[in-house]
Each structure stands twice: as structure tokens, then as C-alpha cells.
Enzyme design. Sequence first.
Site, short mmCIF file in Angstrom:
data_model
loop_
_atom_site.label_atom_id
_atom_site.label_comp_id
_atom_site.label_asym_id
_atom_site.label_seq_id
_atom_site.Cartn_x
_atom_site.Cartn_y
_atom_site.Cartn_z
N HIS A 34 18.96 -1.74 11.36
CA HIS A 34 19.73 -1.07 10.30
C HIS A 34 20.87 -0.28 10.95
O HIS A 34 20.67 0.34 12.00
CB HIS A 34 18.86 -0.06 9.54
CG HIS A 34 17.86 -0.64 8.60
ND1 HIS A 34 17.77 -1.98 8.28
CD2 HIS A 34 16.87 -0.02 7.91
CE1 HIS A 34 16.78 -2.16 7.42
NE2 HIS A 34 16.20 -1.00 7.18
N VAL B 140 5.73 -5.59 10.50
CA VAL B 140 5.48 -4.25 11.05
C VAL B 140 4.13 -4.21 11.75
O VAL B 140 3.99 -3.67 12.85
CB VAL B 140 5.58 -3.17 9.94
CG1 VAL B 140 5.13 -1.80 10.46
CG2 VAL B 140 7.00 -3.08 9.39
N THR C 220 -0.78 -8.87 10.14
CA THR C 220 0.00 -10.11 10.37
C THR C 220 1.43 -10.01 9.82
O THR C 220 2.22 -10.93 9.97
CB THR C 220 -0.70 -11.32 9.69
OG1 THR C 220 -0.89 -10.99 8.31
CG2 THR C 220 -2.04 -11.61 10.34
N CYS D 179 12.39 3.55 6.80
CA CYS D 179 13.14 3.19 8.01
C CYS D 179 14.54 3.80 8.02
O CYS D 179 14.95 4.42 9.01
CB CYS D 179 13.22 1.68 8.16
SG CYS D 179 13.47 0.80 6.63
N GLY E 11 13.85 -5.43 6.71
CA GLY E 11 13.34 -4.37 5.82
C GLY E 11 12.55 -4.95 4.65
O GLY E 11 11.70 -4.28 4.08
N ARG F 167 4.38 9.23 0.76
CA ARG F 167 5.40 9.97 1.50
C ARG F 167 5.76 11.31 0.83
O ARG F 167 6.02 12.28 1.52
CB ARG F 167 6.69 9.13 1.63
CG ARG F 167 6.55 7.98 2.62
CD ARG F 167 7.80 7.15 2.71
NE ARG F 167 7.60 6.02 3.61
CZ ARG F 167 8.27 4.87 3.49
NH1 ARG F 167 9.18 4.72 2.53
NH2 ARG F 167 8.04 3.87 4.32
N ARG G 176 -6.26 -14.08 2.60
CA ARG G 176 -5.45 -15.23 3.04
C ARG G 176 -5.24 -15.21 4.56
O ARG G 176 -5.33 -16.23 5.23
CB ARG G 176 -4.09 -15.18 2.31
CG ARG G 176 -3.21 -16.40 2.47
CD ARG G 176 -2.03 -16.40 1.48
NE ARG G 176 -1.55 -15.08 1.13
CZ ARG G 176 -0.65 -14.39 1.87
NH1 ARG G 176 -0.19 -14.92 2.97
NH2 ARG G 176 -0.25 -13.19 1.50
N LYS H 14 15.49 7.83 -1.35
CA LYS H 14 14.53 8.19 -0.29
C LYS H 14 15.14 9.14 0.72
O LYS H 14 14.49 10.06 1.21
CB LYS H 14 14.02 6.93 0.43
CG LYS H 14 13.11 6.06 -0.42
CD LYS H 14 12.74 4.77 0.31
CE LYS H 14 11.93 3.84 -0.60
NZ LYS H 14 11.68 2.51 0.04
C1 2RA Z 1 14.04 -2.02 3.17
N1 2RA Z 1 13.69 0.29 3.78
O1 2RA Z 1 14.87 -2.04 4.09
C2 2RA Z 1 13.20 -0.79 2.93
C3 2RA Z 1 11.73 -1.04 3.19
N2 2RA Z 1 11.48 -1.31 4.57
O2 2RA Z 1 13.84 -2.98 2.40
#
Ligand code: 2RA
Length: 336
Positions: free
Chosen positions: A237, A14, A11, A128, A159, A99, A39, A208
Site C-alpha cells: 500500500h 495473512v 491458509t 493495514c 488487501g 478494533r 474446506r 478506519k
Molecule cells: C483492504 N485494508 O485493503 C483492507 C483490508 N485488508 O482491502
Amino acid sequence: KALKVGILGATGAVGEQMRIVLAERKFPISELRLFGSARSAGTEVEFDGKMLKVVEATPEAFEGLDLLLGAADNDVAKKFLPDAAKKGIVVVDNSSAFRLDPEVPLVIPEVNPEDVKWSKGLIANPNCATIIALTAVAALHRKARLRRMVASTYQAVSGAGRGGMEDLEEEVKTGRPVLRTFPYPIAYNLIPQIGGFNDLGYTSEEMKLQNEGRKMLHDDTFLVSCTCVRVPIMRSHSEALTLEFEKEISPEEAREILQNAPGVKLWDDPAEKHYPMPMLTSDQDLVYVGRVRRDLAATKEAYNRSLSLFCCADQIRKGAATNAIQIAEIVFGINA
Ligand code: 2RA
């Protein structure tokens, strides 16, 4: 053969996008099971013309699945996914929990599809901002071998999940700060912090790109300096990348390569004001790339090996849901 598929975190922003993309790509599904927290259990959602109920995630509930897509946060992923993989379920997880685990492949289909082969069942979906940057430059890397990257990211509120999107909408509507998800108001503001700071003054989000990039490019000498900024954009993004390669590469050659690069749409004609923007990239899966040009700050020695460019893509789709499903397609030899 049609597969029994589960979505953990069904839900969330993503998880919901995964359900939509599975239908869109006609992923062969004999049964879809949706898992959530206590929930969200009982929530009804539509799939393939049927109403499905979200059930609470328990190890027993995963029995018999062929594929489990992880769209939950790290502690839920750690609680359920390694056991599911041990039971022989193929697990593709979007959390950051595994990861950098040396036992777990980290995969972008346009960058390192072959790494799917050494999976022991669990495969991690990259961050992402990493997916967007490396998909944009993958074809250039194959031609000229990327050595260094300086990146500034302009990251959508999606994000931070559904809550981040709701906060921005509410602040714009009411004109009042919400401060549920971000440390400052995000409407008409920028916040140069995503995640916590390390002792070098870089945030976890900024590390990252280097850490995940080194793993996927199989190159521990790959260098990245990144500044990640949260911006009042809903779901795409954008990233300004300055790149130094091992071999010489011109903007013209780069455009030629990007024209045919998988997962990329070259959108680069300044005279026509054609360049990547969230208004063009949201709700689709391509990484738009433009503003390809020389890096004027490169040293004399590196000038002919350096480029700058601007890229943009939908964070919830290619940045998370679609990339994860593309990995599953490779594993099961679908849409090959
Ligand atoms: C953000 N990349 O944009 C991180 C997690 N999706 O908050």
C-alpha cells in the site's frame, strides 16, 4: 519459554505470512497448530522442517494454546476468539471485528505499545492502511502532536486477500475482466471504493484511519479526511499524507526525526529519484517515507506546522502479519 501457538485462517494470504514471519523472527514455538475452514482442513504446509496439517477450527482444538493469531474474517473471529481469550489464551486478531471495542486494545508497537498492558486477553491488530500511515508519522507525532491528516491511499489488491491477487494476475494474463473480488476490472484501472459508503459519502475503509487513529493516539479530536483507492499493485500500500501538527516542524526537522524513527526507512532524495515505491517495499517490514515537504495548501497560520509526505509498505507483512507478531512479542517479552 517456548510457546504453543495457533494461527486461525492459516491458509489465507495473512495466515500464511504469519507462519513465515514466525519462523523468520525465530519466535520461540514448542508447537504450532494451523486452523482453517472445513474446506482447508487437511491441507499440508511446511513449518520448521516439518509438515503440518491444517485442522478445522473448533473451540476444543484451541485447548492448551498460549497464543492464537487471528487471520480469518470477522464472523470467524467473532465465533472463536472471545471464547479463546476467556480461556486464558493470548489472542491477537487481524480482523476488524474488535478494533473499536473499548475492552480491546488496538496496538501498533511503534505508536502505542503500552496499551498492551490493559488487555484482557484479546488484542486487535489495526487496519493495514492505518498501520502504515501511523507508523510513518508516529515519531513526528511524538515531537509535534498530530492534529489533522488528509490521506489518499493507493491500496494493493492483496488487501482483498488471495482472491484479489489472483484476480489481478488473471486479468493481466487473459486481458479479460474477472469481477470476482472487485466491482470493476482492476488491471490498468483504479477503483475509488474499498468497503461500503456511509451517509457522508465515505467508505468504511476511509473511516478506519480516523476511528482507529483516535483510539491509538488517545485523542478524540484527531481529524482525518481519507480517500481509499484500490490500485493494480500486488502487495504494497502507498499513501500520500498531508499533516497538520500542533507545534511547528520543518521538512528538515522531520527528515532528521524520520532518519531514526522505529519501523521507518527514510528514503527521500528527489535529486537521486529516491522516494518510496512498492517495488522497494514489498516482502519486507519497514515503512518507507519520502517526498517530505511543506503543504503548499496550508493556511498562512498553519503553514509552519504542516507537512506533506509519501509512504509505502508491504500490506501483508507490516500491514498485517508482522505487526500482529510484534504485538505478541511485546506481550510475551520476546525480542525485547
Ligand atoms: C483492504 N485494508 O485493503 C483492507 C483490508 N485488508 O482491502
